[in-house]
Write an enzyme that holds these catalytic residues in place. Structure first.
Site, short mmCIF file in Angstrom:
data_model
loop_
_atom_site.label_atom_id
_atom_site.label_comp_id
_atom_site.label_asym_id
_atom_site.label_seq_id
_atom_site.Cartn_x
_atom_site.Cartn_y
_atom_site.Cartn_z
N LYS A 71 0.82 -1.21 0.00
CA LYS A 71 0.00 0.00 0.00
C LYS A 71 0.86 1.26 0.00
O LYS A 71 0.62 2.17 -0.80
CB LYS A 71 -0.94 -0.03 1.21
CG LYS A 71 -1.79 1.23 1.39
CD LYS A 71 -2.90 1.01 2.37
CE LYS A 71 -2.40 0.44 3.68
NZ LYS A 71 -1.44 1.34 4.37
N THR A 73 4.02 1.51 -0.83
CA THR A 73 4.78 1.50 -2.09
C THR A 73 3.95 2.08 -3.22
O THR A 73 4.43 2.89 -4.03
CB THR A 73 5.22 0.07 -2.42
OG1 THR A 73 6.07 -0.41 -1.38
CG2 THR A 73 5.96 0.01 -3.75
N ARG A 94 2.17 8.42 6.87
CA ARG A 94 2.41 8.42 8.32
C ARG A 94 3.89 8.19 8.60
O ARG A 94 4.61 7.65 7.78
CB ARG A 94 1.60 7.30 8.99
CG ARG A 94 0.10 7.50 8.96
CD ARG A 94 -0.62 6.27 9.49
NE ARG A 94 -0.38 5.12 8.65
CZ ARG A 94 -0.48 3.86 9.05
NH1 ARG A 94 -0.81 3.59 10.30
NH2 ARG A 94 -0.26 2.87 8.22
N LYS A 105 6.94 -6.05 10.69
CA LYS A 105 6.59 -5.35 9.47
C LYS A 105 7.78 -4.72 8.76
O LYS A 105 7.80 -4.57 7.54
CB LYS A 105 5.55 -4.27 9.80
CG LYS A 105 4.93 -3.55 8.61
CD LYS A 105 3.82 -2.63 9.09
CE LYS A 105 3.20 -1.88 7.93
NZ LYS A 105 4.09 -0.85 7.38
N ALA A 273 -3.36 1.94 12.79
CA ALA A 273 -4.70 1.86 12.22
C ALA A 273 -5.55 0.76 12.83
O ALA A 273 -6.77 0.81 12.74
CB ALA A 273 -4.61 1.65 10.71
N PHE A 301 -3.44 -0.15 7.01
CA PHE A 301 -4.01 -1.50 6.88
C PHE A 301 -5.13 -1.53 5.84
O PHE A 301 -5.13 -0.73 4.90
CB PHE A 301 -4.47 -2.04 8.24
CG PHE A 301 -3.34 -2.32 9.18
CD1 PHE A 301 -2.24 -3.04 8.78
CD2 PHE A 301 -3.37 -1.84 10.48
CE1 PHE A 301 -1.17 -3.30 9.65
CE2 PHE A 301 -2.32 -2.09 11.37
CZ PHE A 301 -1.22 -2.82 10.95
N PHE A 381 3.52 -9.10 -9.42
CA PHE A 381 4.60 -10.01 -9.00
C PHE A 381 4.98 -10.88 -10.19
O PHE A 381 4.12 -11.20 -11.04
CB PHE A 381 4.14 -10.90 -7.84
CG PHE A 381 4.29 -10.26 -6.49
CD1 PHE A 381 5.36 -10.57 -5.66
CD2 PHE A 381 3.37 -9.32 -6.04
CE1 PHE A 381 5.50 -9.97 -4.42
CE2 PHE A 381 3.49 -8.72 -4.81
CZ PHE A 381 4.56 -9.05 -3.98
N TRP A 409 6.92 -0.95 -7.86
CA TRP A 409 8.02 -1.50 -7.06
C TRP A 409 9.25 -1.72 -7.92
O TRP A 409 10.37 -1.40 -7.53
CB TRP A 409 7.57 -2.81 -6.40
CG TRP A 409 8.61 -3.43 -5.52
CD1 TRP A 409 8.88 -3.13 -4.22
CD2 TRP A 409 9.53 -4.48 -5.89
NE1 TRP A 409 9.91 -3.92 -3.75
CE2 TRP A 409 10.32 -4.76 -4.75
CE3 TRP A 409 9.74 -5.21 -7.06
CZ2 TRP A 409 11.32 -5.74 -4.75
CZ3 TRP A 409 10.74 -6.18 -7.07
CH2 TRP A 409 11.50 -6.44 -5.92
#
Length: 555
Positions: A71, A73, A94, A105, A273, A301, A381, A409
């Protein structure tokens, strides 16, 4: 491919004063933290406040899985892509907490070629905002215990002290502690505990305050305890609102950095969140909307948590109006929601994909409940097959959601141009933006609206303790405030094991807390903890720094 930190260390950053100048900010508007970081003076707001707002794109996601969704990214990549298309754009994120950074994470500065930089600084202390939150929170805790020690003039019941302590790390051993041991000179013995700093009401206030005076008013309203006869005790009663506010004299100013492609980025405030309201600061968002044609921001999230809170709490308080919502997903994550083990996600599995798509479907439906258009970003991916991608696009189209493949990405902004084009079309369409519930509804009605409409629950159960608290808060007049649901991020339900789109479940509210300064109630559900713990193998084990200061293992 190089690691995130290696890519970030090779970034061609511009001096932050140059990035700011491209937005129309002057040297007098900036307070520099080195060459590549700055705070923006609140005095600049007086010059900007009457400008029209730009468009607001909110980036959210499906419920997170071990497979990862990307998210942040994609928030960064979308901003870079829009800038490549000639738009004046700012992103707003954030601030990362040290807890998850060293835990599971990792960092929160994006990934691959869609990152904000300087990545190491952003993930490690940054400009000290979270330290200011921690210090202010714990100063209040110290003043409160000191008041008990020196005679308890306010008649505080030590058994009904609600203000715990905080630290910006994951530390399960401190969730529940005993304070004041060692005799009379060491305070009044009582039970207490620690939460993580980003769950502090101080953090929520930092992110919702419009200036220092507003912050002082909010801090003064914080309820820290109750007296023996059940009356709330506030910061105003303890006479330290001014002292606490002065600790935020710098932290309240938004932080300006940049992406790998030099797109301006505000990174300010970081409430969790799943525990708190999960959005960056109101001030950062408002600055961005005045300085740019488009603001791309995220909420933490999945959309059941971050997007709902962004709309029903942040937008309600700040008068913001999103123009479109991005839902980030991956084929791998959808198969995970369909029951596939992480080791097998690289293999085509259409049956699992169809089952897992129910999670995305629910989030698309939920965005529609707010009257907003949804654009699905499929984070690409190498293991994705043409059949899988086509199937996801077909299902999204059937629900009326635009969809585009995102390759930010691997390719940075260039990999997000197709997605950006879809978003440019979406934000120009009229929408029927609305909140999920009327803020004047009774507390249980607001909780039921979120649980039933957003999570898909059949109903809500309350523990006796939660029931009693709701009655007390209603009697005190706190029933007219929004509700911040503290819930697992991994499921639409309050049970982390229920993946996909669970049905036939109820949500259990086991505790309700009042955040009178922030202006909302916190309903704690299921097994959610306000102080996370470290995993068996913390991310910290892979991190190191050499004698030259070069960092490895940070992601």
């Amino acid at each position: 491919m190089k690691s995130d930190v290696e890519i970030a260390q090779e970034a061609n950053m511009k001096p932050i004063a140059q990035v700011a100048a491209e937005l129309g900010l002057t040297d007098d508007d900036l307070e520099l933290y080195g060459k590549y970081k700055a705070k923006v003076s609140l005095a600049a707001w007086e010059r900007l406040k009457d400008r029209p707002d730009g468009k607001l794109i909110l980036v959210s996601a499906i419920n997170p899985t071990p497979a990862g969704e990307g998210k942040t990214t994609n928030t960064v990549g979308i901003g870079d892509a829009l800038r490549r298309l000639g738009k004046k754009v700012v992103i707003a994120l954030r601030e990362p907490s040290l807890g998850p950074c060293f835990g599971v994470k990792g960092g929160a500065a994006g990934g691959g070629y869609a990152q904000v930089v300087p990545m190491e600084d952003i993930n490690l202390h940054f400009t000290g905002d979270i330290h200011a939150v921690t210090t202010a929170h714990n100063l209040l805790a110290a003043v409160l215990d000191n008041h008990l020690h020196h005679g308890n003039e306010l008649n505080i019941d030590p058994r009904r002290i609600t203000w715990r302590r905080v630290m910006d790390l994951n530390e399960r051993a401190l969730r529940n502690i005993v304070l004041g041991l060692g005799g009379k000179a060491n305070g009044v013995p009582r039970e207490g505990g620690f939460d993580i700093s980003v769950a502090s009401e101080m953090m929520a206030i930092l992110c919702l305050a419009s200036d220092l005076e507003d912050m002082k008013r909010r801090i003064s309203r914080i309820i820290v305890a109750y007296t023996y006869d059940g009356k709330p005790v506030t910061v105003a009663d303890l006479k330290v609102a001014g002292a606490l506010t002065l600790l935020f004299k710098d932290a309240i100013k938004p932080n300006l950095v940049q992406t790998l492609e030099n797109t301006p980025a505000f990174i300010h405030g970081g409430p969790f969140a799943n525990i708190a309201h999960g959005c960056n600061s109101v001030m950062a968002s408002k600055f961005a909307l005045k300085l740019a044609d488009i603001l791309v921001t995220e909420a933490g999230f999945g959309a059941d948590l971050g997007a709902e809170k962004f709309i029903d709490i942040k937008c309600r308080f700040a008068g913001l109006k999103p123009d479109a919502v991005v839902l980030v997903t991956t084929v791998r994550a959808l198969k995970s929601h369909g029951g596939v083990a992480k080791a097998d996600l690289g293999r085509e599995n259409m049956a699992a994909l169809e089952k897992g798509l129910a999670n995305l479907t629910k989030h698309i439906e939920n965005v529609g409940k707010f009257g907003l258009p949804a654009v699905v970003a499929i984070n690409a991916f190498p293991t994705d097959t043409p059949a899988e991608l086509a199937f996801v696009e077909e299902k999204c189209a059937a629900l009326g959601a635009e969809v585009a493949l995102s390759e930010v990405w691997a390719k940075g902004g260039a990999g997000g141009e197709a997605l950006a084009q879809k978003l440019l079309a979406a934000i120009e369409k009229p929408n029927k933006f609305r909140f999920l519930y009327d803020g004047k509804l009774p507390i249980k009605d607001k909780i039921a609206a979120i649980a039933k409409e957003i999570y898909g629950a059949d109903g809500v159960n309350y523990t006796p303790a939660a029931d009693k608290t709701i009655q007390e808060l209603t009697a005190m007049g706190f029933d007219k405030t929004p509700v911040c649901m503290a819930k697992t991020q991994y499921s639409l339900s309050d049970d982390a094991a229920k993946l996909g789109r669970p049905a036939g479940f109820t949500v259990t509210v086991r505790e309700v807390r009042v955040a009178a300064g922030a202006g909302f109630l916190v309903a704690i559900t299921g097994e959610i903890m306000t102080m996370p713990g470290l995993p068996k193998k913390p991310a910290a084990e892979a991190m190191d720094i050499d004698n030259s200061g070069k960092i490895v293992g940070l992601f």
